[in-house]
Enzyme design. Structure first.
Site, PDB file in Angstrom:
ATOM      1  N   ASP B 150       0.807  -1.222   0.000  1.00 58.93           N
ATOM      2  CA  ASP B 150       0.000   0.000   0.000  1.00 58.93           C
ATOM      3  C   ASP B 150       0.841   1.274   0.000  1.00 58.93           C
ATOM      4  O   ASP B 150       1.847   1.381   0.693  1.00 58.93           O
ATOM      5  CB  ASP B 150      -0.935   0.051   1.200  1.00 58.93           C
ATOM      6  N   ASP B 303      -7.622   4.015   6.402  1.00 56.66           N
ATOM      7  CA  ASP B 303      -6.430   4.548   5.724  1.00 56.66           C
ATOM      8  C   ASP B 303      -5.869   5.726   6.536  1.00 56.66           C
ATOM      9  O   ASP B 303      -5.417   6.727   5.985  1.00 56.66           O
ATOM     10  CB  ASP B 303      -6.719   4.964   4.282  1.00 56.66           C
ATOM     11  N   HIS B 307       0.536  12.692   9.122  1.00 57.08           N
ATOM     12  CA  HIS B 307       1.673  13.377   8.510  1.00 57.08           C
ATOM     13  C   HIS B 307       2.095  14.553   9.362  1.00 57.08           C
ATOM     14  O   HIS B 307       1.257  15.258   9.925  1.00 57.08           O
ATOM     15  CB  HIS B 307       1.323  13.870   7.103  1.00 57.08           C
TER      16      HIS B 307
END
Ligand code: ZN
Lengths: 316, 425, 202
Positions: B150, B303, B307
């Site tokens: 992924d 998902d 970040h």
């Protein structure tokens, strides 16, 4: 119609110039009218106006574009603004200081306007969130270049006397062209009919929702236009198979002498520069009297003066 | 080990009842359930769900502990009602060996807030060139069952075929990030009207659909299981529907953000809305919701992609793709109003547990069942405040939104990981 | 193009229209014609027959006034002194306070202004800042032999050491009053009104 003298804080161009879509017809016309007055003044011996004395204009260029930077610099200096050129070399990969950190630096310097050229679409929109001054988009990625569209419209109006009802063909790599996007928006706002012409690979997906017509056949379009504008085509597009070869591109979409003859008598030929002579435009076409390419450069300064004046003239 | 008596909870929307939790299992269910010395939890008005199971979580450890750690991600998961998460392999180093997957699994055990089940990489270094040691990962302590590159698509059809075949030996499944890379070079945003207008390189729906169609045919051909990560287009839903009808062993997941948001969010160029696959259109959102309700899409997976600030507070095209999801998933799914409580239990717990091969998870609370469950207040609403999230990162696309549903308690193997809406550690 | 109201354009300042209590006509059409005639005569006297004279009106209403003065001089003397327009917008020192204004048109006679007697013409003299801006603008355009100022109305309240050489009418005002000049060319009729304003900002 907007009347700035009666209500200085209503209508017109305010805040930032990020997209040609920021301008309604009244605001765009005001820029062009102001530019016309400023162009008249630039013929005289003393070129400098005191208007923006004490204001700071920063040219923040992440891409080499000497012509655009010089044009903005001349515009700001003729209005007596203090100009700081801030060139940032390198790309995302080798990024040193982030755009945000740079923005905070400019903010601390008290920049009244930041003129930004950037390889990333939308970078001026991001910057506008981080600085208080006016942000002027001097070309962002494959998005927009609104002052180029303004100077193109100015050039058309001064050559042809009007914009409303003009038929304008914009030819070439529309997909990657910030000039095409801004021109399509602005010319539509000002009442011109725009046709985007190019190979299907170079017209964006979704272009049918733009306020324009499209065509794959340049020769069919030419006899009907008042203006034909050739877009710069980068040779690297060939490697990405957008078209097979420079020769085939020139044959199908290049402006050459034979195509020039298909234009109506009064029609003009434009190019935002820098040109690939022999690719999208033949040398004899670029240098013909119908070409406005040299005036476009001069008009650029007047239009950018108008934009800076209208953005900064009233800002406290 | 403390014994808990949960009073007045509605199990997956049924009539309110009491649950006794003792020694890691649900010991008794019913109004007569009681035990001396049990700690009583007032669950009046709350819904008891089997603990949620996430097939698709990025925990960032090892490598980007500034963005998330197994600990912080586990806490976010527990607060979101999860009792198991499948941690994606795109860490640094990549989870492509038994050593790395065991490390992640042990970090999960140590954190103790959620079952962390590592996903193994399909190919060495996610490079898409040769198979990683899938068998070694399967037989490691981490007992890997899901393999995925992924972040990258296993785009070489021959390699994909081999992977599908190879994992049959240990009942593994390949989870494909479906993205034909040649169609998405430089892609930034769903290819459509908006990408053209914003001057952002388009990510066409066909790049996803072409791979799903290819891999479905491959899976059918070799008789293997295939799982499709983060399905994002209406066309993909159609292809998966057709593949299932044809008897192919294919499962699919959809993210909460693809069930709610569209590409219109990109108008601001704020990269908090940049994600891969990209946000699509209203038509796609409607098809995904319908496909989920119908069961063509088997599961909701977050998902969850934390970040660091500098990877999001920048230009759109330089920003990393991905959004936080663990703490908001249940509320987002509730806000779409496309699933009943049973539907939520099915798509967010039972089916994903089955796909991941997690026997102790995804089972409705009943006597003798491992006590992996969560209690949700369906009447509560909350406003997403990025700084208040348990994740180390702030990149939620829902900042400032008022969402329905609040997780009040979560139990992992009989121990509370969340009580009164707060993580227990 | 539409002409804006006189209020912003002149030195009289203040926004028009809100809370007005009363308006009084202080100069009617016939008065205005007599005033223009008188100023034309005075110019002829003080500039030695208006030889080498250039009349420069300050937009908006100074421009038609300059043309009227030139026409009257022609009627009296038989020759038409050149008249033009001098926009001062880009030289104003109050842009920051009052917002970017549309730039007006500057239109100099072909012979220019070097060595000429330039007569600046405006409708209302108030703070003097417009005239200061005009002097700055003039300096960038050439070197006149001398510069004079003609105004239809002087309403007082000067903020700079500036005075008019020719004044049509002195109208002492308070700062809460507005002087509104209307001219046929821009407003359809000739008239000067004094208007009261509640809380009128100057
Ligand atoms: Zn993925």
């Amino acid at each position: 119609m907007t009347n700035l003298e009666q209500s200085p804080d209503r209508g017109g161009i305010t805040g930032h110039l990020l997209s040609a879509a920021d301008l309604d017809a009244a605001a765009a016309t005001q820029v062009l009218d102001t530019a016309a007055e400023l162009a008249a003044l630039s013929d005289r011996s003393v070129k400098k106006l005191p208007t923006l004395r004490g204001r700071t204009v920063v040219n923040l260029f992440y891409e080499d574009s000497t012509r655009t930077r010089i044009s903005f610099e001349a515009a700001a200096k003729r209005l007596s603004a203090d100009v700081i050129n801030f060139s940032v070399k390198g790309s995302s990969v080798s990024k040193g200081e982030s755009l945000k950190d740079t923005a905070l630096t400019l903010q601390a310097m008290g920049a009244d306007a930041v003129v930004i050229r950037h390889a990333a679409s939308g970078a001026p929109h991001r910057l506008a969130r981080w600085v208080d001054g006016s942000v002027v988009n001097a070309g962002d990625g494959t998005h927009e270049h609104p002052t180029q569209a303004l100077l193109d419209a100015y050039t058309m109006r001064s050559r042809l006397g009007r914009l409303s009802g003009l038929t304008v063909a914009i030819v070439g790599d529309v997909l990657h062209s910030r000039v095409a996007r801004s021109n399509a928006l602005l010319l539509n706002t000002l009442g011109a009919d725009v046709t985007l012409v190019g190979p299907p690979t170079l017209l964006p997906v979704g272009v049918d929702s733009w306020p324009v017509k499209t065509s794959y056949d340049l020769d069919a379009v030419l006899p009907t236009v008042d203006v034909v504008m050739a877009l710069r085509v980068q040779r690297e597009r060939m490697e990405d198979s957008f078209f097979p070869s420079a020769r085939e591109y020139a044959r199908r979409y290049g402006l050459d002498a034979a195509r020039l003859r298909k234009l109506p008598e009064h029609a003009i030929v434009m190019h935002p520069g820098p040109m690939n002579r022999g690719m999208e435009i033949a040398p004899d076409v670029a240098d013909s009297p119908r070409s406005t390419i040299v005036e476009q450069v001069a008009n650029g300064v007047s239009v950018r003066m108008a934009v800076l004046y209208l953005l900064l003239g009233g800002q406290v | 080990m403390t014994t808990y008596l949960i009073k007045g909870a509605s199990i997956v929307g049924a009539e309110p009842t009491d649950l006794l939790i003792r020694d890691g299992v649900v010991a008794a269910v019913g109004r007569d359930a009681a035990a001396p010395g049990a700690e009583v939890i007032d669950a009046d008005g709350l819904i008891a769900l089997p603990g949620l199971v996430d097939l698709h979580t990025h925990l960032r450890e090892p490598g980007r502990e500034d963005a998330e750690t197994v600990m912080s991600g586990s806490r976010a998961a527990a607060l979101g009602g999860y009792t198991a998460v499948c941690a994606m392999a795109n860490t640094d180093p990549v989870a492509d060996t038994a050593g790395v997957v065991e490390q992640v699994w042990r970090l999960g055990q140590a954190a103790g807030l959620v079952d962390v089940r590592p996903v193994g990489a399909v190919t060495v270094g996610l490079a898409g060139e040769r198979l990683a040691e899938l068998g070694a990962m399967a037989t490691s302590a981490a007992a890997v069952r899901i393999f995925s590159d992924d972040g990258h698509c296993v785009s070489d059809p021959r390699l994909m075929r081999r992977a599908l075949e190879y994992v049959k030996a240990f009942d593994g499944v390949i989870a494909q990030h479906a993205e034909e890379p040649r169609l998405t070079v430089g892609a930034q945003l769903h290819e459509g009207e908006l990408s053209g207008r914003l001057g952002l390189a388009g990510w066409p729906a066909v790049a996803e659909e072409a791979i799903i169609a290819r891999d479905a045919l491959l899976a059918g051909h070799v008789g293997s299981r295939l799982h499709i990560c983060h399905v994002s287009t209406a066309g993909s839903v159609e292809i998966i529907r057709g593949a299932k009808r044809a008897g192919i062993r294919i499962t699919a997941e959809v993210t909460p953000h693809h069930l709610l948001l569209t590409d219109a969010r990109a108008e601001s160029y704020d990269p908090v809305f940049k994600v891969n696959p990209p946000l699509r259109t209203d038509t796609d959102v409607a098809a995904l919701r319908a496909g989920l309700a119908e069961g063509v899409i088997d599961a909701v997976a977050t998902d969850h992609a934390p970040h660091a600030v500098e990877d999001k507070e920048c230009e759109w095209q330089y920003a990393r793709p991905g959004m936080l999801g663990l703490e908001t998933a249940l509320s987002i799914v509730m806000s779409t109003k496309s699933l009943s409580w049973d539907g939520i239990a099915e798509r967010m717990s039972r089916v994903p547990a089955r796909i991941a091969g997690l026997d102790g998870h995804g089972r409705d609370p009943a006597p003798g069942v491992p006590a992996n469950l969560t209690l949700v207040d369906p009447a509560a609403t909350w406003v997403v405040e990025p700084a208040e999230l348990a994740s180390l990162s702030r990149n939620t696309p829902y900042a400032g939104m008022e969402l329905p549903g609040r997780v009040m308690a979560t139990f992992l193997a009989g121990r509370p990981t969340v009580l009164d809406g707060k993580a227990t550690k | 193009m539409a002409y804006p109201s006189s209020v912003e354009q002149t030195d009289s300042g203040g926004a028009a229209g809100t809370g007005r209590l009363a308006a009084k006509v202080v100069v009617n059409g016939a008065d205005l014609a007599r005033i223009v005639d008188r100023i034309a005569h005075q110019i002829l006297e003080k500039t030695d027959g208006a030889r080498d004279c250039v009349l420069l009106g300050i937009p908006t209403r100074g421009v038609p006034l300059a043309r009227r003065l030139a026409a009257r001089i022609e009627a009296f003397e038989g020759f038409l002194p050149p008249a033009g327009a001098l926009d001062v917008t880009l030289y104003r020192d109050d842009l920051r306070l009052r917002g970017a204004r549309a730039v007006g048109h500057t239109d100099l006679p072909p012979a220019g202004i070097d060595g000429k007697q330039v007569i600046l013409v405006d409708d209302v003299l108030f703070s003097g800042r417009t005239v200061r801006a005009a002097l700055d603008a003039l300096k960038d355009l050439g070197r006149p032999r001398l510069v004079q100022l003609a105004v239809l109305v002087d309403r007082g309240h000067r903020e700079l050491p500036i005075r008019a050489d020719y004044v049509g009418k002195n109208i002492p005002t308070s700062l809460v009053e507005n002087v509104r000049v209307r001219l046929t060319e821009t407003d359809g009729s000739d008239e000067v009104r004094l208007e009261d304003q509640v809380g009128g900002a100057a």
